[in-house]
Motif scaffolding. Sequence first.
Motif, PDB file in Angstrom:
ATOM      1  N   ASP A 118      -0.667   7.664   4.736  1.00  0.00           N
ATOM      2  CA  ASP A 118      -2.148   8.246   5.188  1.00  0.00           C
ATOM      3  C   ASP A 118      -1.575   9.429   5.757  1.00  0.00           C
ATOM      4  O   ASP A 118      -2.459  10.457   5.426  1.00  0.00           O
ATOM      5  CB  ASP A 118      -2.639   7.481   6.406  1.00  0.00           C
ATOM      6  N   HIS A 119      -0.696   9.960   6.501  1.00  0.00           N
ATOM      7  CA  HIS A 119      -0.299  10.942   7.058  1.00  0.00           C
ATOM      8  C   HIS A 119      -0.108  12.299   6.092  1.00  0.00           C
ATOM      9  O   HIS A 119      -0.671  13.238   5.994  1.00  0.00           O
ATOM     10  CB  HIS A 119       0.878  10.790   7.968  1.00  0.00           C
ATOM     11  N   MET A 120       0.436  11.654   5.034  1.00  0.00           N
ATOM     12  CA  MET A 120       0.854  12.743   3.800  1.00  0.00           C
ATOM     13  C   MET A 120      -0.255  12.980   2.986  1.00  0.00           C
ATOM     14  O   MET A 120      -0.708  14.224   2.850  1.00  0.00           O
ATOM     15  CB  MET A 120       1.760  12.243   2.643  1.00  0.00           C
ATOM     16  N   ILE A 121      -1.648  12.094   3.017  1.00  0.00           N
ATOM     17  CA  ILE A 121      -2.790  12.555   2.474  1.00  0.00           C
ATOM     18  C   ILE A 121      -3.445  13.451   3.248  1.00  0.00           C
ATOM     19  O   ILE A 121      -4.019  14.519   2.739  1.00  0.00           O
ATOM     20  CB  ILE A 121      -3.455  11.322   2.121  1.00  0.00           C
ATOM     21  N   GLY A 122      -3.373  13.164   4.556  1.00  0.00           N
ATOM     22  CA  GLY A 122      -4.010  14.110   5.676  1.00  0.00           C
ATOM     23  C   GLY A 122      -3.483  15.327   5.374  1.00  0.00           C
ATOM     24  O   GLY A 122      -4.113  16.226   5.356  1.00  0.00           O
TER      25      GLY A 122
END
Length: 335
Positions: free
Chosen positions: A104-108
Amino acid sequence: MHIKEAAKRLGISARAIRFYEEKGLIAPGKELSSGYRSFTEQEIWRLRTIVALRESGMSVSGIQAALEQVERGEHDELLHYLELQRSVLYARMLETRQTLQTTDHMIGLLQGSRGLPLEDFYRLAQDSREVRELRNWEDRWNFDELASSHDERVWSGDSAYPGYREALERTVEEINPAPGETGLDLGTGTGNLAGLFMERGAVMNGVDQSKEMLRICRSKFPGMTAKIGNFLAVPYTDGQFDFVVTSFAFHHLSGRQQKLALNEMARVLKPQGRIAIAGFINRNADGGASADKHRTNSPTGALDFLDWFGPNGFESKCLKLSPELYLAAARRGLP
DNA sequence: ATTCTCACA
DNA sequence: TGTGAGTA
């Protein structure tokens, strides 16, 4: 019944059934004329158990040991295997969740930037791997080693250490539990600390990695829930507890493991929950697993992990109980 | 239809 | 921890 029908009823391949036989989990009889395996209802029942345990992730050799013990009538051994299995599954779940968070963090990061934030990616991946490696700590899940870890910890029994009982009592005072509050004691051992909390009317849960300890604990305190588990994968869901305590156990962890453990403690804590950590407080350079060698008499040793509290929304303090014993207490403010 | 063995991932 | 092919 022949193998194909048995396989159909169990929802596994005939080949798998032969495999289990090869591994010694089952021993179906053979028909004299054909040489075909013949399965009785008894054996089908046994296979069902095997399949169920297999689905929960238990290894074939583990199932073999468990079944042997059940045959000898030692039901609590199977119970122990299942509890152990549960804690392994729980650890796996936490790991999956962490991977999900990283993703999720990477997507963000990707959505928030035009180019590829490769450096951030790299850092995230590194952090994620590090945490996984810390969680995968030695193989304390090995059954044979459980006994020795029990021995390591046996010193923390009633008579062993001067100031032991006082440290536990001070921990209770710091937490000051209201009757009916729910608490968790990590590394509970034989439940001495949890017992003091229950005297004050708290509802207590305990976690320990030693089944021997848990057995004693359960017989001493039938009203307490005791689970197999450890600091790095606390077998409880989020936001359950009014307070989390631990005594004479935290110093077994390395500095980085302590951070991870604090994350776990915070995770299972209610929004305004409290934490108390009593015992030796080590200043442990990372890598060293056995912290006992690194006991420190300096209160600054405690600051190494007390630093964790502030940035995570806790008000914290550290009390020196004796030349060697400390009590760290923290309370989380409103979110 | 089933058994056994060997190679394979 | 199983699977698939080939065999009898």
